[in-house]
Enzyme design. Structure first.
Site, PDB file in Angstrom:
ATOM      1  CG  HIS A  59       0.184  -3.815   5.510  1.00 10.88           C
ATOM      2  ND1 HIS A  59      -0.696  -3.557   4.478  1.00 10.88           N
ATOM      3  CD2 HIS A  59       0.767  -4.999   5.220  1.00 10.88           C
ATOM      4  CE1 HIS A  59      -0.641  -4.544   3.602  1.00 10.88           C
ATOM      5  NE2 HIS A  59       0.239  -5.441   4.026  1.00 10.88           N
ATOM      6  CG  HIS A 108      -1.904  -1.113   1.237  1.00 12.41           C
ATOM      7  ND1 HIS A 108      -2.373  -1.699   2.398  1.00 12.41           N
ATOM      8  CD2 HIS A 108      -2.524  -1.768   0.215  1.00 12.41           C
ATOM      9  CE1 HIS A 108      -3.230  -2.644   2.097  1.00 12.41           C
ATOM     10  NE2 HIS A 108      -3.336  -2.717   0.776  1.00 12.41           N
ATOM     11  CD  GLU A 132      -2.297  -3.339   9.354  1.00 13.34           C
ATOM     12  OE1 GLU A 132      -1.961  -2.149   9.192  1.00 13.34           O
ATOM     13  OE2 GLU A 132      -2.905  -4.003   8.494  1.00 13.34           O
ATOM     14  CD  GLU A 176      -0.968   0.742   4.576  1.00 15.14           C
ATOM     15  OE1 GLU A 176      -0.208  -0.254   4.610  1.00 15.14           O
ATOM     16  OE2 GLU A 176      -2.209   0.632   4.578  1.00 15.14           O
TER      17      GLU A 176
END
Length: 811
Positions: free
Chosen positions: A507, A411, A579, A414
């Site tokens: 991420h 992504h 994350e 990010e």
């Protein structure tokens, strides 16, 4: 005692059921203290009450006239006679109207007539137990304890905080705008190498002289994505972000430049087209600002700035999806400065190439870090693959090494994932003894930037195919998703050569604080709860950054195409998505602080540190973590099963329970809405879908989503509980080395490890030393008594190269 009523009482031969009820009812609440024989009959009640004009009912709702405003005056009016020395009331037997008013024994006015004037006693609603508003007088003032001092003044406040209203370009002045922005309906056709090609439009606003204080905006650089800026006040601007190319959504990342600043002036910026209904900006996160003059003069880089930060719904929203606004005020530090604003610390494709070039030119690092091109992206950018391992002396030693696969930046918005990857590479490429040991026993396959096209153009979520690549790891469309197809193919070949101990894709998360992992839960007894051990160890190594309670191990249907789920189904048990928040930490010494670049880079070191703990030949820490997880999960399952009978919002409350595997979502985005093939293949996909529908008609499903979730959660919890009850036998067998799993260590390994500390506690002690010049120093953490590894490289290689020892076999 009641001479006027004695004759009527004597006439009654049978007790009245209602009188018995009223007798006990009034005695229970303390309103009636006489003997039962002293209670008048219900008929007498009705005649007396009905004849009294004070108890006539108002309307059909049974409300009485509030002819006395104060309850104390009311009581004095109803019971004016005082008590005698014997404690009995003096009742006037002549006037029946005064009987009920002057008796202290009967303080309830509960008997009502029906419309036909027949005897039908029934209860009224208790008057004094409920507050009823009346339009015949003022509201009752609040009552205070007599100890409190109270001023006689009513204070009123305006209810809502002021947020700037969206003006729009009709009433403002457009000072920056990009017209050639591809939107949904078009698709990527060709690319060019950066720089000017043809006519590049000039800025929408030009300065009219040195006194013109208009800000000059720009975002036509790598990772920039501002589409339009409208001046709506002298120092106030409304900004519109460009959506991801070839889509009409995914506006969260922002990165733009402003020039012609004025010092000591308060500017307001408002981004008007964000799509997420919730954001960390609503709970304290600040935007990032970079001043070129501060960087040149004071060596100050990116920093958190901004005041009066609000995140709210756009009041001008009239489109197909709701929009949200982010507004903040700021004072620039210098006149005529060039400043940049960003959602997070930028890390561009050029930054990565410069870093890899330095590694390739380093004569030492280039010996154990091989750099090659995994593939080319849609736009022709190179997707780099790093293979990091120390050279092996024999083919058998090389074949015995396990693999670790790490990737980042699927992504593009990010950028925090790139900084964690940068910290990992700094450590694993260093000359630290731990780094050397990791390179001796593992082969690291690293893809530092999976989506270079999206990073370059400033996308937040998608590639140039207009799709989220982290939903397409099951794809067979090699030409549409080359980065993902080649990554999966590389891992498939790697699994044929050696065991992959760990897969982790880095991420960023926009709604939660801290750093955490998403994994996959296995129902196989052989590996039950094993996928949770690595996250728990990482939380012990980085207690002020990593939150184990935020980890989730549910495999949702909408996440079947993600990297962690696909790799897990390919056989990698420890398959994770890491994350990292865009905000900061709520833990330990980092509590209530924003994450810095050094914080993120240090986590890369902690990943390496945890891999060593995870593969320590002394399995004390591993076993203790497994036992801790089993007890914690069993407690949570029992607690939730006990609450299943209560009224509760399943979809809203399950996400707060750690280890429950029933979070409503493990996503930081609505990217699943964009799931599907590239637009030019939509017609083909529709035809295939119609054929599948004809072959496999839909199964009968439950009526609502809530019913489906509830049924799934019940079934899941019962399976978990059954596994929990059967787990102790398995664990005791593992400790003896005679269970379903292979032995943890061989006799030779026990000889190596018998002098090591068996303890595994949470007490603090000095960490083993590492080279502080390699990057950010590791944070202090609770002591994990690390087993001392063999002192010589020869012993390292011998342990890693002998398959019979099983020293580093996944437990």
């Amino acid at each position: 005692m009641f001479p006027a009523l004695e004759t009527e009482l004597k006439q009654e031969t049978l007790p009245d059921p209602y009188e018995d009820f009223m007798h006990h009812h009034l005695q229970y609440y303390g309103y009636f203290k006489a003997q039962k024989s002293s209670l008048p009959s219900s008929a007498t009640h009705q005649r007396v009450w009905r004849s009294s004009p004070r108890y006539m009912l108002n309307g059909s709702f049974g409300e009485r006239d509030d002819f006395i405003s104060d309850s104390l005056e009311k009581e004095m009016f109803l019971w004016p006679n005082c008590l005698t020395s014997t404690g009995h009331a003096q009742i006037d037997a002549v006037n029946k109207d005064s009987l009920m008013l002057s008796s202290p024994l009967l303080r309830s006015r509960q008997l009502l007539y029906d419309e036909l004037d027949t005897v039908n006693p029934r209860l009224r609603e208790p008057r004094e137990l409920f507050s009823c508003f009346s339009n015949k007088g003022p509201l009752q003032a609040p009552r205070w304890p007599i100890e409190c001092e109270v001023i006689k003044e009513n204070i009123h406040h305006i209810g809502n905080e002021r947020v700037p209203e969206i003006v729009g370009e009709e009433q403002g002045t457009v000072v920056y705008q990009l017209d050639s922005v591809p939107t949904e309906g078009s698709f990527f056709t060709s690319s060019r190498i950066g720089g000017k090609q043809g006519v590049i439009k000039e800025l929408a606003a030009t300065l009219q002289g040195p006194e013109d204080n208009t800000l000059l905006f720009e975002s036509r650089f790598e990772s920039g994505n501002l589409q339009k800026a409208v001046r709506v006040g002298i120092y106030e601007y409304e900004l519109t972000l460009r959506t991801d190319l070839y889509t009409d959504k995914h506006t969260q990342w922002f990165y733009f430049r402003v020039q012609n600043t004025r010092k000591d002036v308060t500017y307001r910026f408002t981004i008007v087209n964000l799509l997420k209904p919730k954001s960390l900006y609503a709970v304290g996160m600040k935007p990032l600002m970079y001043s070129q003059l501060d960087a040149t003069i004071y060596n100050i880089g990116w920093r958190r700035e901004g005041h009066e930060i609000k995140y709210y719904k756009n009041n001008m929203d009239d489109g197909p999806q709701p929009l949200y606004c982010l507004t903040w005020t700021i004072q620039f530090p210098h006149d005529q400065d060039t400043c940049f604003f960003a959602h997070f610390y930028p890390y561009t494709y050029t930054d990565l190439q410069c870093y890899l070039l330095s590694v390739a030119n380093n004569p030492i690092q280039s010996q154990f870090c091989k750099l090659r091109a995994l593939c080319r992206s849609l736009a022709g950018n190179t997707v780099y693959l790093l293979t990091i391992t120390n050279p092996s002396r024999t083919p058998q030693e090389a074949a015995a090494k396990k693999a670790v696969v790490l990737s980042a930046r699927v992504h593009p918005g990010e950028s925090n994932s790139s900084w964690i990857m940068n910290g990992f590479l700094d450590f694993i490429l260093s000359d630290s003894p731990d780094a050397q040991l990791l390179r001796d026993i593992f082969v690291f396959k690293v893809i530092p930037m999976l989506n270079p096209d999206g990073v370059i153009v400033g996308n937040y979520r998608c590639s140039l195919a207009g799709r989220d690549l982290n939903r397409h790891y099951k794809t067979v469309l090699k030409d549409s998703f080359p980065c993902i197809w080649y990554t999966k193919n590389m891992i498939k070949r790697l699994l044929e050569e050696r065991e992959v101990l760990l897969y982790c894709d880095f991420h960023g998360h926009s709604r939660k604080n801290n750093i955490f992992l998403y994994g996959c839960h296995s129902n196989n007894r052989k590996h039950w709860l094993h996928e949770r051990v690595f996250p728990l160890m990482l939380s012990k190594n980085a207690p002020d950054k990593f939150s184990f309670d935020s980890c989730n191990f549910k495999v949702q249907k909408c996440k079947e195409g993600t990297g962690r789920v696909v790799m897990w189904r390919m056989g990698i048990i420890n398959s994770y998505t890491m994350e990292s928040t865009f905000g900061g930490s709520t833990l330990g010494s980092k509590r209530d602080t924003h994450f810095t670049i050094e914080d993120l880079k240090s986590l890369g070191y902690h990943v390496c540190d945890t891999i060593l703990d995870f593969c320590d030949p002394d399995q004390t820490k591993y076993t203790q973590c497994l036992q801790e997880l089993k007890e914690l999960l069993q407690q949570e399952i029992h607690k939730k099963l006990n609450n299943f009978g209560q009224d509760m919002d399943l979809e809203g409350n399950w996400s707060d329970i750690p280890l429950s595997d029933i979070e409503s979502s493990t996503s930081g985005s609505d990217s699943s809405l964009s799931d599907g093939p590239p637009i030019r293949l939509l017609s083909i996909a529709d035809e295939l879908h119609q054929k599948m529908v004809l072959k496999n008609p839909k199964k009968k499903r439950l009526q609502t989503r809530k019913q489906r979730n509830e049924q799934y959660q019940k079934n899941y919890l019962m399976r978990e509980l059954k596994l929990t009850e059967n787990a102790p036998t398995q664990l005791s067998g593992r400790e003896k080395g005679t269970s379903l799993d292979a032995p943890l260590t061989s006799p030779k390994t026990k000889e190596i490890t018998q002098s090591k500390k068996p303890g595994f506690t949470a007490s603090c002690s000095p960490k083993r030393s590492t080279n502080s010049s390699l990057g950010p120093a590791p944070d202090a953490k609770p002591n994990w008594p690390r087993t001392r590894y063999p002192a010589s490289r020869k012993d390292h290689a011998a342990m890693a190269g002998c398959p019979s020892l099983h020293v580093y076999t996944y437990p």
